[in-house]
Scaffold this motif. Structure first.
Motif, short mmCIF file in Angstrom:
data_model
loop_
_atom_site.label_atom_id
_atom_site.label_comp_id
_atom_site.label_asym_id
_atom_site.label_seq_id
_atom_site.Cartn_x
_atom_site.Cartn_y
_atom_site.Cartn_z
N VAL A 140 66.06 -38.75 23.55
CA VAL A 140 65.97 -37.28 23.56
C VAL A 140 64.66 -36.86 22.92
O VAL A 140 64.27 -37.37 21.86
CB VAL A 140 67.16 -36.65 22.79
N ILE A 141 63.96 -35.96 23.58
CA ILE A 141 62.70 -35.42 23.07
C ILE A 141 63.05 -34.11 22.37
O ILE A 141 63.49 -33.15 23.00
CB ILE A 141 61.70 -35.19 24.21
N VAL A 142 62.89 -34.11 21.06
CA VAL A 142 63.26 -32.95 20.25
C VAL A 142 62.11 -31.97 20.23
O VAL A 142 61.04 -32.26 19.72
CB VAL A 142 63.63 -33.39 18.81
N SER A 143 62.33 -30.78 20.80
CA SER A 143 61.29 -29.75 20.83
C SER A 143 61.41 -28.85 19.60
O SER A 143 60.42 -28.49 18.99
CB SER A 143 61.40 -28.93 22.10
N SER A 144 62.65 -28.49 19.24
CA SER A 144 62.92 -27.72 18.03
C SER A 144 63.64 -28.64 17.06
O SER A 144 64.68 -29.21 17.42
CB SER A 144 63.81 -26.51 18.34
N ALA A 145 63.14 -28.77 15.86
CA ALA A 145 63.70 -29.72 14.90
C ALA A 145 65.17 -29.49 14.60
O ALA A 145 65.88 -30.39 14.20
CB ALA A 145 62.89 -29.70 13.61
N ASP A 146 65.66 -28.26 14.82
CA ASP A 146 67.07 -27.98 14.56
C ASP A 146 67.96 -28.31 15.77
O ASP A 146 69.14 -28.00 15.78
CB ASP A 146 67.27 -26.53 14.14
N LEU A 147 67.39 -28.97 16.78
CA LEU A 147 68.07 -29.41 18.01
C LEU A 147 68.44 -28.28 18.96
O LEU A 147 69.16 -28.52 19.92
CB LEU A 147 69.33 -30.24 17.69
N THR A 148 67.97 -27.06 18.73
CA THR A 148 68.32 -25.97 19.65
C THR A 148 67.66 -26.14 21.01
O THR A 148 68.19 -25.67 22.01
CB THR A 148 67.97 -24.59 19.06
N ILE A 149 66.50 -26.82 21.07
CA ILE A 149 65.84 -27.09 22.36
C ILE A 149 65.40 -28.55 22.37
O ILE A 149 64.65 -28.99 21.51
CB ILE A 149 64.63 -26.17 22.59
N CYS A 150 65.91 -29.27 23.37
CA CYS A 150 65.58 -30.69 23.54
C CYS A 150 65.33 -30.95 25.02
O CYS A 150 65.71 -30.14 25.87
CB CYS A 150 66.73 -31.58 23.07
N TYR A 151 64.73 -32.09 25.30
CA TYR A 151 64.49 -32.52 26.67
C TYR A 151 64.89 -33.98 26.79
O TYR A 151 64.85 -34.73 25.81
CB TYR A 151 63.00 -32.38 27.04
N ASP A 152 65.24 -34.39 28.02
CA ASP A 152 65.43 -35.82 28.23
C ASP A 152 64.13 -36.39 28.76
O ASP A 152 63.15 -35.66 28.95
CB ASP A 152 66.64 -36.12 29.13
N GLU A 153 64.11 -37.68 29.00
CA GLU A 153 62.87 -38.34 29.43
C GLU A 153 62.43 -37.91 30.82
O GLU A 153 61.29 -38.13 31.22
CB GLU A 153 63.04 -39.85 29.34
N ARG A 154 63.32 -37.31 31.59
CA ARG A 154 62.98 -36.81 32.93
C ARG A 154 62.50 -35.37 32.91
O ARG A 154 62.17 -34.81 33.94
CB ARG A 154 64.19 -36.93 33.86
N GLY A 155 62.53 -34.74 31.73
CA GLY A 155 62.07 -33.37 31.60
C GLY A 155 63.15 -32.31 31.69
O GLY A 155 62.85 -31.12 31.64
N ALA A 156 64.42 -32.71 31.82
CA ALA A 156 65.50 -31.72 31.86
C ALA A 156 65.66 -31.10 30.47
O ALA A 156 65.59 -31.79 29.45
CB ALA A 156 66.81 -32.38 32.30
N LYS A 157 65.85 -29.78 30.45
CA LYS A 157 65.95 -29.04 29.19
C LYS A 157 67.41 -28.91 28.77
O LYS A 157 68.29 -28.66 29.60
CB LYS A 157 65.34 -27.65 29.38
#
Length: 125
Positions: free
Chosen positions: A90-107
């Protein structure tokens, strides 16, 4: 012209050489900031809201496995949550986990109520 590993603000890093992806994937997970529900709610109401969200989350898109990993991470202590998101890719965009992405770019967007309790939580009578 941008740097080799640059990505647009708020977008997941592209695959390939790993550019900005490594930095995003290793962002430290933290507890969400305190928040307040519009009206006081009970623990039972909060539990129901969380259950409804997790039951419907896979219908918002993305992979069920990632949603499952995010649920376990959201219900875990911060150190374990960090390990879970890293192992799930999981690619963590917001450190509080409110916005993340998977390796394929799905939000994946998580509401604060699945990550922590509100400041106006009331005990059931």
């Amino acid at each position: 012209m941008g740097c080799v590993g640059s990505t647009p603000k708020g977008a997941p890093a592209a695959g390939g050489g790993g550019g900005g992806k490594t930095a995003e994937a290793t962002k430290k997970v933290r507890k969400p900031k305190p928040w307040k529900h519009p009206q006081p709610i009970t623990t039972g109401q909060l539990r129901q809201m969380r259950d409804e969200f997790w039951d419907t989350a896979p219908h918002y898109g993305g992979q069920k496995e990632i949603w499952d990993a995010l649920r376990v991470a959201a219900e875990s202590e911060v150190a374990l949550a960090q390990t879970i998101v890293e192992s799930a890719g999981v690619i963590v965009s917001s450190a509080d986990l409110t916005i993340c992405y998977d390796e394929r770019g799905a939000k994946y967007e998580l509401p604060k109520y699945v990550l922590s309790e509100p400041t106006n939580l009331v005990q059931e009578s």
